[in-house]
Design a protein around this motif. Sequence first.
Motif, PDB file in Angstrom:
ATOM      1  N   ALA A   1      22.993 -13.411  21.434  1.00 27.09           N
ATOM      2  CA  ALA A   1      22.056 -12.392  20.953  1.00 27.09           C
ATOM      3  C   ALA A   1      21.286 -12.915  19.744  1.00 27.09           C
ATOM      4  O   ALA A   1      20.096 -12.621  19.566  1.00 27.09           O
ATOM      5  CB  ALA A   1      22.809 -11.115  20.583  1.00 27.09           C
ATOM      6  N   GLY A   2      21.962 -13.712  18.912  1.00 29.76           N
ATOM      7  CA  GLY A   2      21.309 -14.289  17.754  1.00 29.76           C
ATOM      8  C   GLY A   2      20.239 -15.291  18.128  1.00 29.76           C
ATOM      9  O   GLY A   2      19.184 -15.368  17.483  1.00 29.76           O
ATOM     10  N   LEU A   3      20.489 -16.057  19.173  1.00 30.52           N
ATOM     11  CA  LEU A   3      19.491 -17.020  19.640  1.00 30.52           C
ATOM     12  C   LEU A   3      18.238 -16.304  20.134  1.00 30.52           C
ATOM     13  O   LEU A   3      17.114 -16.766  19.919  1.00 30.52           O
ATOM     14  CB  LEU A   3      20.082 -17.885  20.760  1.00 30.52           C
ATOM     15  N   ALA A   4      18.439 -15.157  20.794  1.00 32.50           N
ATOM     16  CA  ALA A   4      17.294 -14.359  21.254  1.00 32.50           C
ATOM     17  C   ALA A   4      16.517 -13.819  20.057  1.00 32.50           C
ATOM     18  O   ALA A   4      15.277 -13.776  20.063  1.00 32.50           O
ATOM     19  CB  ALA A   4      17.771 -13.218  22.138  1.00 32.50           C
ATOM     20  N   LYS A   5      17.246 -13.416  19.003  1.00 32.00           N
ATOM     21  CA  LYS A   5      16.585 -12.928  17.789  1.00 32.00           C
ATOM     22  C   LYS A   5      15.763 -14.047  17.145  1.00 32.00           C
ATOM     23  O   LYS A   5      14.668 -13.815  16.638  1.00 32.00           O
ATOM     24  CB  LYS A   5      17.619 -12.429  16.792  1.00 32.00           C
ATOM     25  N   ALA A   6      16.305 -15.249  17.161  1.00 25.30           N
ATOM     26  CA  ALA A   6      15.609 -16.384  16.558  1.00 25.30           C
ATOM     27  C   ALA A   6      14.271 -16.629  17.252  1.00 25.30           C
ATOM     28  O   ALA A   6      13.260 -16.915  16.594  1.00 25.30           O
ATOM     29  CB  ALA A   6      16.479 -17.633  16.632  1.00 25.30           C
ATOM     30  N   GLU A   7      14.243 -16.516  18.562  1.00 17.45           N
ATOM     31  CA  GLU A   7      12.994 -16.696  19.299  1.00 17.45           C
ATOM     32  C   GLU A   7      12.001 -15.589  18.963  1.00 17.45           C
ATOM     33  O   GLU A   7      10.797 -15.839  18.805  1.00 17.45           O
ATOM     34  CB  GLU A   7      13.284 -16.707  20.801  1.00 17.45           C
ATOM     35  N   ALA A   8      12.507 -14.355  18.827  1.00 19.03           N
ATOM     36  CA  ALA A   8      11.631 -13.235  18.479  1.00 19.03           C
ATOM     37  C   ALA A   8      11.079 -13.398  17.068  1.00 19.03           C
ATOM     38  O   ALA A   8       9.913 -13.085  16.807  1.00 19.03           O
ATOM     39  CB  ALA A   8      12.400 -11.917  18.589  1.00 19.03           C
ATOM     40  N   ILE A   9      11.903 -13.895  16.159  1.00 13.97           N
ATOM     41  CA  ILE A   9      11.466 -14.128  14.777  1.00 13.97           C
ATOM     42  C   ILE A   9      10.355 -15.170  14.735  1.00 13.97           C
ATOM     43  O   ILE A   9       9.374 -15.034  13.994  1.00 13.97           O
ATOM     44  CB  ILE A   9      12.655 -14.567  13.902  1.00 13.97           C
ATOM     45  N   GLU A  10      10.489 -16.202  15.528  1.00 12.86           N
ATOM     46  CA  GLU A  10       9.459 -17.244  15.573  1.00 12.86           C
ATOM     47  C   GLU A  10       8.126 -16.672  16.046  1.00 12.86           C
ATOM     48  O   GLU A  10       7.065 -17.011  15.509  1.00 12.86           O
ATOM     49  CB  GLU A  10       9.904 -18.381  16.490  1.00 12.86           C
ATOM     50  N   ARG A  11       8.174 -15.794  17.028  1.00 11.96           N
ATOM     51  CA  ARG A  11       6.942 -15.171  17.509  1.00 11.96           C
ATOM     52  C   ARG A  11       6.323 -14.280  16.432  1.00 11.96           C
ATOM     53  O   ARG A  11       5.099 -14.251  16.265  1.00 11.96           O
ATOM     54  CB  ARG A  11       7.226 -14.349  18.773  1.00 11.96           C
ATOM     55  N   ILE A  12       7.170 -13.573  15.700  1.00 19.47           N
ATOM     56  CA  ILE A  12       6.681 -12.711  14.614  1.00 19.47           C
ATOM     57  C   ILE A  12       5.955 -13.542  13.566  1.00 19.47           C
ATOM     58  O   ILE A  12       4.860 -13.189  13.111  1.00 19.47           O
ATOM     59  CB  ILE A  12       7.854 -11.944  13.972  1.00 19.47           C
ATOM     60  N   GLN A  13       6.550 -14.642  13.179  1.00 18.90           N
ATOM     61  CA  GLN A  13       5.940 -15.484  12.149  1.00 18.90           C
ATOM     62  C   GLN A  13       4.623 -16.078  12.627  1.00 18.90           C
ATOM     63  O   GLN A  13       3.685 -16.232  11.844  1.00 18.90           O
ATOM     64  CB  GLN A  13       6.917 -16.579  11.728  1.00 18.90           C
ATOM     65  N   GLU A  14       4.535 -16.399  13.892  1.00 17.78           N
ATOM     66  CA  GLU A  14       3.278 -16.908  14.436  1.00 17.78           C
ATOM     67  C   GLU A  14       2.198 -15.829  14.398  1.00 17.78           C
ATOM     68  O   GLU A  14       1.028 -16.115  14.096  1.00 17.78           O
ATOM     69  CB  GLU A  14       3.495 -17.397  15.873  1.00 17.78           C
ATOM     70  N   GLU A  15       2.578 -14.589  14.692  1.00 22.36           N
ATOM     71  CA  GLU A  15       1.621 -13.490  14.670  1.00 22.36           C
ATOM     72  C   GLU A  15       1.102 -13.229  13.258  1.00 22.36           C
ATOM     73  O   GLU A  15      -0.104 -13.058  13.038  1.00 22.36           O
ATOM     74  CB  GLU A  15       2.280 -12.218  15.223  1.00 22.36           C
ATOM     75  N   VAL A  16       2.019 -13.183  12.294  1.00 23.04           N
ATOM     76  CA  VAL A  16       1.621 -12.929  10.909  1.00 23.04           C
ATOM     77  C   VAL A  16       0.810 -14.102  10.358  1.00 23.04           C
ATOM     78  O   VAL A  16      -0.138 -13.913   9.595  1.00 23.04           O
ATOM     79  CB  VAL A  16       2.856 -12.661  10.023  1.00 23.04           C
ATOM     80  N   GLU A  17       1.180 -15.299  10.747  1.00 26.86           N
ATOM     81  CA  GLU A  17       0.419 -16.482  10.332  1.00 26.86           C
ATOM     82  C   GLU A  17      -1.017 -16.394  10.839  1.00 26.86           C
ATOM     83  O   GLU A  17      -1.971 -16.729  10.113  1.00 26.86           O
ATOM     84  CB  GLU A  17       1.090 -17.744  10.878  1.00 26.86           C
ATOM     85  N   ALA A  18      -1.178 -15.932  12.069  1.00 25.20           N
ATOM     86  CA  ALA A  18      -2.516 -15.793  12.639  1.00 25.20           C
ATOM     87  C   ALA A  18      -3.325 -14.758  11.865  1.00 25.20           C
ATOM     88  O   ALA A  18      -4.529 -14.936  11.630  1.00 25.20           O
ATOM     89  CB  ALA A  18      -2.411 -15.404  14.114  1.00 25.20           C
ATOM     90  N   GLU A  19      -2.673 -13.671  11.457  1.00 25.96           N
ATOM     91  CA  GLU A  19      -3.365 -12.655  10.668  1.00 25.96           C
ATOM     92  C   GLU A  19      -3.759 -13.203   9.295  1.00 25.96           C
ATOM     93  O   GLU A  19      -4.860 -12.945   8.808  1.00 25.96           O
ATOM     94  CB  GLU A  19      -2.459 -11.439  10.485  1.00 25.96           C
ATOM     95  N   LEU A  20      -2.859 -13.950   8.698  1.00 26.32           N
ATOM     96  CA  LEU A  20      -3.105 -14.513   7.369  1.00 26.32           C
ATOM     97  C   LEU A  20      -4.305 -15.452   7.362  1.00 26.32           C
ATOM     98  O   LEU A  20      -5.112 -15.451   6.419  1.00 26.32           O
ATOM     99  CB  LEU A  20      -1.855 -15.254   6.889  1.00 26.32           C
ATOM    100  N   LEU A  21      -4.427 -16.247   8.398  1.00 29.80           N
ATOM    101  CA  LEU A  21      -5.454 -17.293   8.441  1.00 29.80           C
ATOM    102  C   LEU A  21      -6.651 -16.922   9.312  1.00 29.80           C
ATOM    103  O   LEU A  21      -7.485 -17.774   9.605  1.00 29.80           O
ATOM    104  CB  LEU A  21      -4.827 -18.593   8.958  1.00 29.80           C
ATOM    105  N   ASP A  22      -6.744 -15.676   9.678  1.00 28.19           N
ATOM    106  CA  ASP A  22      -7.775 -15.250  10.625  1.00 28.19           C
ATOM    107  C   ASP A  22      -9.189 -15.586  10.161  1.00 28.19           C
ATOM    108  O   ASP A  22     -10.050 -15.933  10.964  1.00 28.19           O
ATOM    109  CB  ASP A  22      -7.651 -13.735  10.873  1.00 28.19           C
ATOM    110  N   HIS A  23      -9.439 -15.486   8.853  1.00 33.08           N
ATOM    111  CA  HIS A  23     -10.795 -15.706   8.335  1.00 33.08           C
ATOM    112  C   HIS A  23     -11.002 -17.122   7.812  1.00 33.08           C
ATOM    113  O   HIS A  23     -12.013 -17.385   7.134  1.00 33.08           O
ATOM    114  CB  HIS A  23     -11.092 -14.697   7.224  1.00 33.08           C
TER     115      HIS A  23
END
Length: 213
Positions: free
Chosen positions: A138-160
Motif C-alpha cells: 500500500a505504501g508503494l502505491a502511495k509513493a507513486e501517487a505522491i510522485e504524480r502529485i508533485q509533478e502536477e504542482v510542479e507544472a502549476e508552479l512553472l506554468d508561466h
Amino acid sequence: MQTLDLPAAAGTNAGAPVGDKQKREREDGAASALELTSKKLRPPGVRSVGWALVQAARLHRARTGDRLAKLGLFAGQEQVVQALASAGTMTMGDLAALLRVRPPTASKTVTRLAALGIVERRAESGDGRVVRVQLTPAGLAKAEAIERIQEEVEAELLDHLDKTDRRRLRKLLRKAARGLAEAAGASGQSIDVDVDAEIEAEAEIDEAEVLPS
C-alpha cells in the motif's frame, strides 16, 4: 412672491444636485484613500526576494498539502514515503539523518504511517536494537501517487515560465541556498555540500541538453 436661492450649509448637499466636478472630486478622493489603505496593508518586506520566495513556498506547500490530504497524508509524511521508495529499506537513524530531523521526530512519523498500513518496521536480524523500516505494498502505491502529485504542482508552479526561465530559476535558487549555507558557517556545511552537488548535477543536465544527440 420672489424666492431666493440660498447656498447650502457648508458640509451638506441635501437636495442639491451633484455636479460633474464635485463627482470627480469625490471619486478621486475615494481612489486616493483606497490607494493609501492598500499601501498601508502591504507587508513590510513585499519588495524583498526573500518575501517572494517564502510566499511561493507557502503556496506550493498548500497546493501539495491539499492533494496529500486526499491520500490521507499530512504534509511532511510524503518525504518519509519517498525516501523509503528510493532506498527500499532504512534504519530509523539513517532515515532521520536523510530527512534532517531528530530521531524522535522520524520515529513519530513512522509510527503514524505504520498505523495507516503504509510502512512496516522489522528488527535487524542479530541485533534487535536496530529497527529497519520499509514500505508495504500500500505504501508503494502511495509513493507513486505522491510522485504524480508533485509533478502536477510542479507544472502549476512553472506554468508561466519557459524552459530557459525554469533552468535559470533552478540555478539561482541553488546559488542562493549556497549563500545562506556559507553564512551559516560550520552548521551549514552539510547543506553547502548538498547544494554544490545539485549545482554540478544541474550543469551536467544543461550540457546534455545543449549537446546534439
